[in-house]
Write a protein that holds these residues in place. Structure first.
Motif, PDB file in Angstrom:
ATOM      1  N   MET A   1       0.857  -1.205   0.000  1.00  0.00           N
ATOM      2  CA  MET A   1       0.000   0.000   0.000  1.00  0.00           C
ATOM      3  C   MET A   1       0.878   1.234   0.000  1.00  0.00           C
ATOM      4  SD  MET A   1      -2.985   1.020   2.726  1.00  0.00           S
ATOM      5  CE  MET A   1      -3.930   2.510   2.526  1.00  0.00           C
ATOM      6  N   PRO A   2       0.645   2.240  -0.839  1.00  0.00           N
ATOM      7  CA  PRO A   2       1.492   3.424  -0.912  1.00  0.00           C
ATOM      8  C   PRO A   2       1.389   4.270   0.340  1.00  0.00           C
ATOM      9  CG  PRO A   2      -0.472   3.724  -2.270  1.00  0.00           C
ATOM     10  CD  PRO A   2      -0.475   2.307  -1.834  1.00  0.00           C
ATOM     11  N   ASP A   3       2.478   5.037   0.611  1.00  0.00           N
ATOM     12  CA  ASP A   3       2.533   5.898   1.785  1.00  0.00           C
ATOM     13  C   ASP A   3       1.906   7.255   1.489  1.00  0.00           C
ATOM     14  OD1 ASP A   3       3.972   3.826   2.766  1.00  0.00           O
ATOM     15  OD2 ASP A   3       5.813   4.918   3.156  1.00  0.00           O
ATOM     16  N   GLY A   4       0.656   7.330   1.149  1.00  0.00           N
ATOM     17  CA  GLY A   4       0.034   8.587   0.741  1.00  0.00           C
ATOM     18  C   GLY A   4      -0.233   9.511   1.903  1.00  0.00           C
ATOM     19  N   SER A   5       0.797   9.939   2.628  1.00  0.00           N
ATOM     20  CA  SER A   5       0.632  10.741   3.823  1.00  0.00           C
ATOM     21  C   SER A   5       0.493  12.216   3.497  1.00  0.00           C
ATOM     22  CB  SER A   5       1.841  10.536   4.748  1.00  0.00           C
ATOM     23  OG  SER A   5       2.030   9.170   5.026  1.00  0.00           O
ATOM     24  N   THR A   6      -0.470  12.858   4.124  1.00  0.00           N
ATOM     25  CA  THR A   6      -0.671  14.279   3.866  1.00  0.00           C
ATOM     26  C   THR A   6      -0.786  15.100   5.134  1.00  0.00           C
ATOM     27  OG1 THR A   6      -3.071  13.955   3.759  1.00  0.00           O
ATOM     28  CG2 THR A   6      -1.862  13.815   1.686  1.00  0.00           C
ATOM     29  N   GLY A   7      -0.739  14.472   6.324  1.00  0.00           N
ATOM     30  CA  GLY A   7      -0.865  15.224   7.564  1.00  0.00           C
ATOM     31  C   GLY A   7       0.229  16.265   7.690  1.00  0.00           C
ATOM     32  N   SER A   8      -0.153  17.501   8.026  1.00  0.00           N
ATOM     33  CA  SER A   8       0.840  18.574   8.107  1.00  0.00           C
ATOM     34  C   SER A   8       0.989  19.136   9.512  1.00  0.00           C
ATOM     35  CB  SER A   8       0.459  19.721   7.154  1.00  0.00           C
ATOM     36  OG  SER A   8      -0.827  20.217   7.454  1.00  0.00           O
ATOM     37  N   ASP A   9       0.223  18.616  10.502  1.00  0.00           N
ATOM     38  CA  ASP A   9       0.424  19.063  11.867  1.00  0.00           C
ATOM     39  C   ASP A   9       1.743  18.489  12.386  1.00  0.00           C
ATOM     40  OD1 ASP A   9      -0.266  16.537  13.770  1.00  0.00           O
ATOM     41  OD2 ASP A   9      -1.479  16.511  11.951  1.00  0.00           O
ATOM     42  N   ALA A  10       2.233  19.043  13.487  1.00  0.00           N
ATOM     43  CA  ALA A  10       3.563  18.702  13.974  1.00  0.00           C
ATOM     44  C   ALA A  10       3.682  17.227  14.342  1.00  0.00           C
ATOM     45  CB  ALA A  10       3.927  19.577  15.167  1.00  0.00           C
ATOM     46  N   LEU A  11       2.660  16.652  14.954  1.00  0.00           N
ATOM     47  CA  LEU A  11       2.717  15.256  15.357  1.00  0.00           C
ATOM     48  C   LEU A  11       2.783  14.333  14.146  1.00  0.00           C
ATOM     49  CD1 LEU A  11       2.623  13.070  17.519  1.00  0.00           C
ATOM     50  CD2 LEU A  11       0.128  13.316  17.571  1.00  0.00           C
ATOM     51  N   SER A  12       1.845  14.511  13.222  1.00  0.00           N
ATOM     52  CA  SER A  12       1.824  13.663  12.021  1.00  0.00           C
ATOM     53  C   SER A  12       3.099  13.827  11.199  1.00  0.00           C
ATOM     54  CB  SER A  12       0.608  14.024  11.153  1.00  0.00           C
ATOM     55  OG  SER A  12      -0.586  13.904  11.872  1.00  0.00           O
ATOM     56  N   ARG A  13       3.496  15.092  11.001  1.00  0.00           N
ATOM     57  CA  ARG A  13       4.660  15.375  10.172  1.00  0.00           C
ATOM     58  C   ARG A  13       5.934  14.793  10.777  1.00  0.00           C
ATOM     59  NH1 ARG A  13       4.439  20.348  10.656  1.00  0.00           N
ATOM     60  NH2 ARG A  13       6.140  20.644  12.137  1.00  0.00           N
ATOM     61  N   THR A  14       6.101  14.932  12.083  1.00  0.00           N
ATOM     62  CA  THR A  14       7.328  14.458  12.720  1.00  0.00           C
ATOM     63  C   THR A  14       7.415  12.941  12.687  1.00  0.00           C
ATOM     64  OG1 THR A  14       7.327  16.393  14.168  1.00  0.00           O
ATOM     65  CG2 THR A  14       8.743  14.561  14.804  1.00  0.00           C
ATOM     66  N   LEU A  15       6.307  12.271  12.922  1.00  0.00           N
ATOM     67  CA  LEU A  15       6.326  10.806  12.832  1.00  0.00           C
ATOM     68  C   LEU A  15       6.710  10.351  11.425  1.00  0.00           C
ATOM     69  CD1 LEU A  15       3.158   9.824  14.912  1.00  0.00           C
ATOM     70  CD2 LEU A  15       5.559   9.375  15.502  1.00  0.00           C
ATOM     71  N   ARG A  16       6.182  11.045  10.434  1.00  0.00           N
ATOM     72  CA  ARG A  16       6.514  10.698   9.044  1.00  0.00           C
ATOM     73  C   ARG A  16       7.987  10.963   8.744  1.00  0.00           C
ATOM     74  NH1 ARG A  16       2.820  13.455   7.129  1.00  0.00           N
ATOM     75  NH2 ARG A  16       3.876  15.302   6.330  1.00  0.00           N
ATOM     76  N   GLU A  17       8.481  12.111   9.226  1.00  0.00           N
ATOM     77  CA  GLU A  17       9.883  12.465   8.981  1.00  0.00           C
ATOM     78  C   GLU A  17      10.841  11.494   9.670  1.00  0.00           C
ATOM     79  OE1 GLU A  17      10.005  16.468  10.361  1.00  0.00           O
ATOM     80  OE2 GLU A  17       9.224  17.321   8.476  1.00  0.00           O
ATOM     81  N   LEU A  18      10.491  11.062  10.878  1.00  0.00           N
ATOM     82  CA  LEU A  18      11.345  10.108  11.600  1.00  0.00           C
ATOM     83  C   LEU A  18      11.392   8.769  10.863  1.00  0.00           C
ATOM     84  CD1 LEU A  18      10.324  10.824  15.305  1.00  0.00           C
ATOM     85  CD2 LEU A  18      12.558  11.269  14.258  1.00  0.00           C
ATOM     86  N   ARG A  19      10.249   8.350  10.332  1.00  0.00           N
ATOM     87  CA  ARG A  19      10.240   7.092   9.576  1.00  0.00           C
ATOM     88  C   ARG A  19      11.078   7.204   8.310  1.00  0.00           C
ATOM     89  NH1 ARG A  19       7.471   5.599   5.373  1.00  0.00           N
ATOM     90  NH2 ARG A  19       5.876   7.237   5.563  1.00  0.00           N
ATOM     91  N   ASP A  20      10.920   8.333   7.615  1.00  0.00           N
ATOM     92  CA  ASP A  20      11.713   8.538   6.401  1.00  0.00           C
ATOM     93  C   ASP A  20      13.203   8.551   6.715  1.00  0.00           C
ATOM     94  OD1 ASP A  20       9.464   8.659   4.820  1.00  0.00           O
ATOM     95  OD2 ASP A  20       9.345  10.848   4.824  1.00  0.00           O
ATOM     96  N   ALA A  21      13.557   9.229   7.827  1.00  0.00           N
ATOM     97  CA  ALA A  21      14.970   9.315   8.202  1.00  0.00           C
ATOM     98  C   ALA A  21      15.526   7.940   8.549  1.00  0.00           C
ATOM     99  CB  ALA A  21      15.139  10.269   9.383  1.00  0.00           C
ATOM    100  N   ALA A  22      14.663   7.061   9.054  1.00  0.00           N
ATOM    101  CA  ALA A  22      15.103   5.706   9.385  1.00  0.00           C
ATOM    102  C   ALA A  22      15.150   4.805   8.160  1.00  0.00           C
ATOM    103  CB  ALA A  22      14.164   5.110  10.429  1.00  0.00           C
ATOM    104  N   GLY A  23      14.681   5.326   7.017  1.00  0.00           N
ATOM    105  CA  GLY A  23      14.706   4.554   5.787  1.00  0.00           C
ATOM    106  C   GLY A  23      13.708   3.417   5.755  1.00  0.00           C
ATOM    107  N   LEU A  24      12.575   3.609   6.416  1.00  0.00           N
ATOM    108  CA  LEU A  24      11.577   2.550   6.503  1.00  0.00           C
ATOM    109  C   LEU A  24      10.311   2.919   5.756  1.00  0.00           C
ATOM    110  CD1 LEU A  24      11.842   1.698  10.318  1.00  0.00           C
ATOM    111  CD2 LEU A  24      12.808   0.391   8.416  1.00  0.00           C
ATOM    112  N   ARG A  25       9.720   1.940   5.108  1.00  0.00           N
ATOM    113  CA  ARG A  25       8.377   2.097   4.568  1.00  0.00           C
ATOM    114  C   ARG A  25       7.381   1.883   5.697  1.00  0.00           C
ATOM    115  NH1 ARG A  25       7.797  -2.445   0.356  1.00  0.00           N
ATOM    116  NH2 ARG A  25       8.776  -3.545   2.115  1.00  0.00           N
TER     117      ARG A  25
END
Length: 275
Positions: free
Chosen positions: A1-25
């Motif tokens: 399933m694609p990572d179609g993330s669009t949340g822009s609040d700090a909580l949603s965005r930071t969780l997404r950024e941490l996952r990306d930084a860890a190199g994980l889908r």
């Protein structure tokens, strides 16, 4: 399933950024954290607030720094406080600071006030009069509450979106003296000219087939804070959220905006100066 993330609040965005930084889908994070991929997607697109323990698991999976982990857990705790319709006693400074943290992790706020004026749009004089009128607060507690509320107003200088609705009659409730109330009207008018603020006023005498009994603020599509004289309810269950959104949008259809609202505020300021 694609990572179609669009949340822009700090909580949603930071969780997404941490996952990306860890190199994980998302699917990889789900396997390692023991949380379903569909839930992770909802956390990242802002449709659902994770529990603090779920934030802990995700941060551990992403090897997040300790300070980031603590901050995210605090955000989740604040947003989920009313998950079971928990109703809290009104207080001053702690409540204002908590609201400030919730504002930081929200992208859109919708506020309706049937009487009085929204906290984010209050002048210092109006705010002080409001807090010092509370018989349950001593002078020091009231001053602390005022300072915290005024500090929260800095959120207006961000890219968040704010929608305010109030009946014209609430402008006539003179909490402070005439000249100070005139300045409060001008303060509202100036706020309404901000690009990220939409201020609607329901004209006096306009028929509206609704009778809202309390003020409230919606934070994105995830939390409603509803106030009464002695209590504040933090609501996050879907029937409550949907009911308040429906009511806000219905009331919004009876309001005037832009120059029409500015004209009402100018008239109110002139009347106060003529007292």
């Amino acid at each position: 399933m694609p990572d179609g993330s669009t949340g822009s609040d700090a909580l949603s965005r930071t969780l997404r950024e941490l996952r990306d930084a860890a190199g994980l889908r998302q699917v990889d994070a789900a396997t390692q954290a023991g949380i379903s991929q569909s839930l992770i997607a909802k956390f990242e697109n802002g449709r659902q607030v994770p529990r603090p323990d779920q934030v802990e698991k995700l941060c551990a999976t992403y090897s997040a720094p300790t300070d980031a982990r603590q901050r995210l857990v605090e955000m989740a705790s604040d947003m989920r406080a009313g998950n079971q319709r928990v109703v809290l006693r009104r207080d001053a400074e702690p409540a204002q600071k908590r609201i400030g943290r919730i504002q930081e992790v929200s992208t859109v706020q919708r506020t309706f006030t049937p009487s009085g004026l929204p906290g984010l749009l209050q002048t210092a004089d109006y705010c002080r009069a409001l807090f010092h009128a509370d018989v349950d607060l001593d002078s020091a507690a009231a001053d602390a509450g005022v300072a915290a509320r005024l500090q929260n107003q800095a959120i207006l200088d961000t890219d968040r979106e704010f929608r305010f609705l109030l009946p014209e009659g609430s402008l006539g409730w003179a909490l402070i003296a005439g000249e100070a109330m005139a300045e409060q009207m001008e303060h509202l008018a100036a706020a309404a000219r901000r690009a990220n603020v939409r201020l609607g006023i329901i004209p006096w005498g306009r028929p509206v087939p609704e009778l809202p009994l309390n003020s409230w603020t919606e934070f994105d599509d995830r939390l409603v804070i509803a106030g009464t004289t002695t209590r504040v309810a933090y609501l996050t269950v879907r029937p409550d959220l949907d009911a308040y959104r429906r009511l806000f949008e219905h009331l919004d259809s009876f309001a005037v905006f832009g120059e029409d609202a500015q004209a009402i505020l100018r008239d109110a300021a002139e009347r106060y100066r003529s007292l």
